[in-house]
Design an enzyme around this catalytic site. Structure first.
Site, short mmCIF file in Angstrom:
data_model
loop_
_atom_site.label_atom_id
_atom_site.label_comp_id
_atom_site.label_asym_id
_atom_site.label_seq_id
_atom_site.Cartn_x
_atom_site.Cartn_y
_atom_site.Cartn_z
CE1 TYR A 60 -3.09 -1.82 6.14
CE2 TYR A 60 -2.77 0.45 5.09
CZ TYR A 60 -3.12 -1.04 4.98
OH TYR A 60 -3.57 -1.30 3.62
CB SER A 93 -1.02 0.01 1.12
OG SER A 93 -1.43 1.29 1.56
#
Length: 313
Positions: free
Chosen positions: A187, A161
């Site tokens: 994350y 990501s």
């Protein structure tokens, strides 16, 4: 093609998974897609099945997975779909999946994940996002190494990501035991780990004919954001340039499918892709490109060692 030549393709951010795989015959190829029951996972599986692959959806919920498999079979006409249980936060579940796999595995798409979760720990005491997004896929992929090596030219897809730009892997405190827990930093760290894994796995497994690449699928509204509030989504939209830059699940799956199938990536590993092309180095002030720390071979080798030690207990 030299190692420093960026991979470019005719495809763009607007391309769909079906467009990317059009004209590619995957008959006789076997694929596993983690998190293949929803979001970009199901569209990745649909595109691979549509090209003739035998696809296994590795999912936590077998009922949801079964419905997704039926939907894919109906839309593609390909009946070679299977559903198998896999919980990436559960090491016994991962070991069982790998042990039950029989024969070669040509494509492994490490797609499942958890985003911005509240502070949660696995039974081992690991921070959940790092445990699921990285350690779970690390254990799965290494557990399937023999099957990948048997495929003669296997590809592993590590779905990362742009959030990797939020944090390197903080080796001194990976599991937030000493620093305050911050969901997005956790994350981001896990997504950097996905890129580093591709770098080191490609180096280690080159002689086995296995290539591993990572990617940014784009910004897509799926169940991945179940912990993200509407206010946070508004902020994310502003950061990413507004609503127009968000993708459909079919577009979000395109880069995964490209990395898994494109002839342009034959023998290419350890790279990071976005919008169906190899990403350039990150420029400060932007939310695109790949951070230098995510491609650092020394960090990649260190992460592999640390991960193996964690799994060994």
């Amino acid at each position: 093609m030299t190692a420093t030549t960026p991979i470019t393709t005719p495809f763009t951010a607007a391309s769909t998974a079906a467009e990317v795989v059009s004209g590619i015959d995957l008959t006789g190829r076997r694929a596993v897609v983690t998190g293949g029951a929803s979001g970009i996972g199901v569209e990745t599986a649909r595109a691979l099945a549509g090209a003739g692959a035998e696809v296994t959806l590795a999912v936590r919920n077998l009922t949801t997975g079964g419905r997704a498999a039926e939907d894919i079979m109906e839309s593609t006409g390909n009946r070679r779909l299977a559903v198998a249980p896999l919980d990436l936060a559960d090491q016994e579940s991962i070991a069982s999946f790998a042990a039950l796999w029989d024969g070669p595995l040509h494509i492994l798409v490490n797609n499942a994940g958890v985003m911005a979760a509240p502070e949660t720990r696995t039974p081992e005491g690991w921070e959940l996002q790092f445990a699921t997004n990285h350690l779970g896929h690390f254990a799965l992929t290494t557990g399937l190494h023999e099957a990948l090596a048997a495929a003669d030219g296997a590809r592993v897809v590590s779905v990362s990501s742009a959030a990797h730009l939020r944090s390197p892997v903080v080796f001194e405190d990976i599991h937030f035991r000493h620093r305050p827990y911050e969901p997005w930093a956790a994350y981001g760290q896990s997504k950097t780990a996905n890129v580093l894994f591709a770098v080191e796995a490609s180096r280690r497994w080159a002689d086995d004919g296995i290539t591993v690449n990572s990617l940014m699928p784009g910004t897509i509204r799926t169940r991945l954001q179940r912990y993200v509030t509407e206010d946070e989504l508004t902020r994310l939209r502003a950061e990413s340039g507004g609503e127009a830059s968000w993708k459909t699940p079919e577009q979000g799956a395109a880069t995964s499918v490209l990395v898994a199938t494109s002839p342009l990536l034959e023998g290419v590993g350890g790279r990071y892709f976005e919008d169906c092309n190899e990403a350039p180095p990150h420029r400060p002030g932007t939310r695109t490109g790949v951070a230098d720390y995510a491609l650092d071979p020394a960090a990649a080798a260190r992460l592999w060692q640390v991960s193996a030690e964690m799994l060994a207990g």
